[in-house]
Design an enzyme around this catalytic site. Structure first.
Site, PDB file in Angstrom:
ATOM      1  N   GLN A 113      52.123  27.044  31.901  1.00 32.40           N
ATOM      2  CA  GLN A 113      51.363  27.590  30.769  1.00 32.40           C
ATOM      3  C   GLN A 113      51.332  26.573  29.622  1.00 32.40           C
ATOM      4  O   GLN A 113      52.377  26.191  29.094  1.00 32.40           O
ATOM      5  CB  GLN A 113      52.026  28.882  30.290  1.00 32.40           C
ATOM      6  CG  GLN A 113      51.510  29.432  28.976  1.00 32.40           C
ATOM      7  CD  GLN A 113      50.031  29.756  29.002  1.00 32.40           C
ATOM      8  OE1 GLN A 113      49.257  29.124  28.298  1.00 32.40           O
ATOM      9  NE2 GLN A 113      49.646  30.726  29.807  1.00 32.40           N
TER      10      GLN A 113
ATOM     11  N   GLY B 199      42.818  50.982  29.425  1.00 37.76           N
ATOM     12  CA  GLY B 199      43.320  50.394  30.657  1.00 37.76           C
ATOM     13  C   GLY B 199      43.018  48.905  30.706  1.00 37.76           C
ATOM     14  O   GLY B 199      42.328  48.358  29.835  1.00 37.76           O
TER      15      GLY B 199
ATOM     16  N   GLN C  64      40.254  43.674  33.311  1.00 40.79           N
ATOM     17  CA  GLN C  64      40.222  42.500  34.184  1.00 40.79           C
ATOM     18  C   GLN C  64      41.607  42.255  34.779  1.00 40.79           C
ATOM     19  O   GLN C  64      42.590  42.153  34.042  1.00 40.79           O
ATOM     20  CB  GLN C  64      39.767  41.264  33.400  1.00 40.79           C
ATOM     21  CG  GLN C  64      39.618  40.013  34.241  1.00 40.79           C
ATOM     22  CD  GLN C  64      39.171  38.816  33.406  1.00 40.79           C
ATOM     23  OE1 GLN C  64      39.076  38.913  32.192  1.00 40.79           O
ATOM     24  NE2 GLN C  64      38.910  37.708  34.068  1.00 40.79           N
TER      25      GLN C  64
ATOM     26  N   GLY D 158      46.190  34.818  32.713  1.00 39.72           N
ATOM     27  CA  GLY D 158      46.234  36.126  32.064  1.00 39.72           C
ATOM     28  C   GLY D 158      47.509  36.373  31.283  1.00 39.72           C
ATOM     29  O   GLY D 158      47.976  37.505  31.195  1.00 39.72           O
ATOM     30  N   GLU D 159      48.078  35.321  30.677  1.00 37.27           N
ATOM     31  CA  GLU D 159      49.336  35.445  29.928  1.00 37.27           C
ATOM     32  C   GLU D 159      49.215  36.452  28.780  1.00 37.27           C
ATOM     33  O   GLU D 159      50.107  37.281  28.574  1.00 37.27           O
ATOM     34  CB  GLU D 159      49.734  34.074  29.383  1.00 37.27           C
ATOM     35  CG  GLU D 159      50.996  34.073  28.545  1.00 37.27           C
ATOM     36  CD  GLU D 159      52.274  34.085  29.356  1.00 37.27           C
ATOM     37  OE1 GLU D 159      53.320  34.464  28.797  1.00 37.27           O
ATOM     38  OE2 GLU D 159      52.221  33.721  30.541  1.00 37.27           O
TER      39      GLU D 159
ATOM     40  N   ASN E 257      42.895  28.683  29.299  1.00 39.52           N
ATOM     41  CA  ASN E 257      43.212  28.545  27.886  1.00 39.52           C
ATOM     42  C   ASN E 257      42.173  27.703  27.152  1.00 39.52           C
ATOM     43  O   ASN E 257      41.801  28.003  26.019  1.00 39.52           O
ATOM     44  CB  ASN E 257      44.603  27.932  27.717  1.00 39.52           C
ATOM     45  CG  ASN E 257      45.708  28.963  27.898  1.00 39.52           C
ATOM     46  OD1 ASN E 257      45.889  29.833  27.068  1.00 39.52           O
ATOM     47  ND2 ASN E 257      46.401  28.883  29.011  1.00 39.52           N
TER      48      ASN E 257
ATOM     49  N   ARG F 144      39.165  29.543  26.123  1.00 38.70           N
ATOM     50  CA  ARG F 144      39.317  30.409  24.944  1.00 38.70           C
ATOM     51  C   ARG F 144      39.096  29.626  23.664  1.00 38.70           C
ATOM     52  O   ARG F 144      38.928  30.189  22.599  1.00 38.70           O
ATOM     53  CB  ARG F 144      40.711  31.046  24.929  1.00 38.70           C
ATOM     54  CG  ARG F 144      40.884  32.154  25.941  1.00 38.70           C
ATOM     55  CD  ARG F 144      42.270  32.777  25.822  1.00 38.70           C
ATOM     56  NE  ARG F 144      42.564  33.132  24.431  1.00 38.70           N
ATOM     57  CZ  ARG F 144      42.123  34.228  23.822  1.00 38.70           C
ATOM     58  NH1 ARG F 144      41.338  35.070  24.481  1.00 38.70           N
ATOM     59  NH2 ARG F 144      42.441  34.470  22.562  1.00 38.70           N
TER      60      ARG F 144
END
Length: 257
Positions: free
Chosen positions: A19, A40, A43, A60-61, A95, A98
């Site tokens: 990561q 919920g 993804q 998906g951290e 990452n 993003r």
């Protein structure tokens, strides 16, 4: 093994060791946890089987942290067979997409790719959709002293500031300019202009020193004595002629008269 979509206990998922993100915004995680509680997890996380226990997170951290904060006991995952290199690349790409990795986190990510997968700058650039100079310039940021890296991570200086500071000769000089940037709120353009003026002054001073040294040499040869010459910007100065005995003194007087 083909990809599998299934629900697994959240405690079976360990973080991705590759990561690149070092800092997570706690407020954003809390907001995402609230959304997960109400709607919920939309993804699924991407994981791979772990050689030690359960599954290792690939991507998906933030969602994993938020899901734990929301109190989920089970979570949807997409299980993929991946190598370390693939897992690392996936984490970095997620990452980078993003667009909020800070410059040091981004540079460290590229360094990881090089050290662990022996990828070249060109290969990373192609993989990430960047130019080779962009990757190289990003990695150069890791040459900054730790306090400057911290300032860049904290947003006190920009990448433009950092690249200019890298051109300076000493770490102390870099630190001095860091303080000027933060105290005087210098823009990149202002810093570039100030550094250019500093370089020109130093160059001019160096040329003047060479001229003085040459004059000292010529006077010493002419007088046969050691000569020291100082010269200021205002065209003021001092000439010192050194002699060690009476004979040298009289010979100097005769030359001057």
């Amino acid at each position: 093994m083909t990809d599998q979509l299934k629900t697994v206990p959240i405690d079976l998922i360990s973080p991705n060791p590759f990561q690149p993100r070092l800092h997570f915004n706690t407020q954003e995680i809390a907001e995402l946890a609230q959304s997960i509680s109400e709607n919920g997890l939309i993804q699924p996380l991407i994981v791979r089987p772990s050689d030690i226990f359960g599954y290792e997170l690939v991507a998906g951290e933030r969602r994993l942290r938020a899901a734990k904060l929301a109190g989920l006991k089970e979570i949807d995952v997409l299980i993929k067979e991946m190598t370390d290199s693939d897992s690392m690349r996936q984490a970095i790409i997620e990452n980078l997409q993003r667009s909020d990795l800070n410059p040091i986190e981004e540079a460290k990510s590229y360094k990881q790719l090089i050290e662990r997968t022996q990828m070249t700058h060109e290969e990373i650039a192609s993989s990430m959709g960047k130019s080779r100079p962009y990757i190289s310039n990003s990695l150069r940021l890791l040459n900054l002293d730790y306090p400057l890296q911290e300032a860049l991570e904290a947003g006190q200086i920009s990448q433009g500031h950092a690249r200019l500071l890298l051109s300076l000769d000493s770490n102390q000089e870099q630190m001095n300019w860091l303080h000027k940037i933060t105290n005087d709120k210098l823009s990149v353009h202002q810093l570039e202009k100030a550094l250019k003026e500093q370089k020109e002054k130093r160059s001019k001073k160096k040329r003047k020193n060479i001229f003085i040294e040459e004059q000292e040499k010529q006077l010493s040869q002419s007088l046969g004595l050691k000569v020291d010459l100082t010269y200021s910007k205002e065209a003021k100065g001092k000439l010192t002629i050194n002699f060690s005995n009476q004979e040298d003194f009289h010979r100097l007087i005769n030359k001057l008269l």
